[in-house]
Design an enzyme around this catalytic site. Structure first.
Site: not given
Ligand code: ADE
Ligand code: ZN
Length: 328
Positions: A12, A195
């Site tokens: 990521h 998130e």
């Protein structure tokens, strides 16, 4: 312990988000673009919160105007990653910043990125693959253009499709078409979820996009049944603790759920997201995990094996990389 020596797999990393501030400043000066509002006195990027981070991020991208810029950026980013012991990085690539989603332009930008990646592989021993990434707040229609860029360039270098950006705008349902098409093009799928959108966003990413990996995904911890579902499905989390702390998602390492998720049996990997923005690096992440959760070399070895298993690269590439992890 020198954490740089551990061979690492990073799943990521946003290519533009990894741009050193000095690189962006130099391009801005050369192109006479005023970016004075995005830098802190110490020379790093400056932002107040997540929304402001997105603004600064997109402002920095305005200096990246042609394929040569992306070639040079890719080399600079891979040099930093290689110095951190990263042997494989799966970079999020955004056609939105490479010609606005125009396919012909994207092909030119991609050729430059790929040429730099091949050079880095030879000269620095780091392998990179690309995951084309739509930006959620640019909307579902634009995501279809981005998906077409991914579909048309899917192959030995572009192996994944994902979505980043503001999780509070639009619904994952709106992006299901793009993800279905990307799946048909044999691309691996990941979505930023859990998130800012909380546990429900993780549920929605699984239900509507059928991803095998989640960018962040950490807010799943708020819903025990969802944690069980992640374990049962073997969904892999691309956890970026330093990013979460820098953006204020959690107040401290002690309150970050990465270790609780691991203990619950969720497949965990560790990445940096946008390292210069968050003043982090892979070694700093490992150091903090060792300091706060007593993670040791065998734990890091497991993380990297999980990451390699979940990488969207070919099995041939995976097998070659597995040998590099064994050297540890
Ligand atoms: N793009 C770059 N970094 C991001 C993050 N942490 N969340 C959502 N979109 C992003
Ligand atoms: Zn991200």
């Amino acid at each position: 312990m020198d954490f740089r020596k551990i061979p690492k797999v990073e799943l990521h990393l946003h290519l533009e988000g990894a741009a050193p501030p000095s690189f962006i400043r130099a391009l801005a000066a050369r192109k006479h673009i005023d970016l004075s509002g995005i830098f802190a006195p110490n020379g790093g990027y400056s932002f107040r919160d997540f929304k402001d981070f997105l603004r600064v991020y997109e402002a920095a991208c305005t200096v990246l105007t042609n394929p040569q810029d992306f070639h040079d950026l890719t080399l600079a980013v891979l040099e930093n990653s290689a110095a951190q012991g990263v042997v494989y990085t799966e970079a999020f690539l955004s056609p939105d910043f490479c010609g606005g989603g125009d396919l012909a332009a994207w092909r030119d930008f991609l050729a430059a990125i790929e040429a730099a990646a091949m050079r880095a592989e030879t000269e620095m021993g780091i392998t990179m693959r690309g995951c084309v990434t739509a930006i959620r707040h640019f909307g579902p229609e634009q995501s279809r253009r981005i998906m077409r860029c991914a579909q048309e360039t899917a192959g030995a270098f572009i192996e994944g499709f994902g979505i980043a950006g503001d999780e509070k705008i639009f619904h994952f349902k709106d992006f299901a078409y793009s993800f279905d098409a990307a799946r048909e093009a044999c691309l691996g799928l990941t979505a930023h979820a859990g998130e800012w959108g909380g546990a429900q966003s993780v549920r929605d990413a699984l239900e509507y996009l059928h991803v095998t990996r989640l960018g962040h995904g950490v807010r799943a911890i708020e819903d025990p049944a969802l944690v069980e579902a992640l374990v049962a499905r073997g969904t892999v989390l691309e956890v970026c603790p330093g990013s979460n702390l820098a953006l204020g998602l959690y107040p401290s390492w002690q309150t970050h759920p990465i270790d609780a998720l691991r203990r619950a049996g969720v497949k965990i990997t560790v990445s940096t997201d946008d390292p210069p923005f968050f003043e982090t690096s892979m070694s700093k992440e490992y150091q903090s995990l060792a300091d706060h959760f007593e993670w040791d070399a065998s734990m890091f070895d497991m993380l990297n094996r999980t990451a390699l298993d979940a990488a969207f690269c070919s099995d041939t590439t995976r097998a070659a990389l597995a040998k590099r992890l064994e050297v540890a």
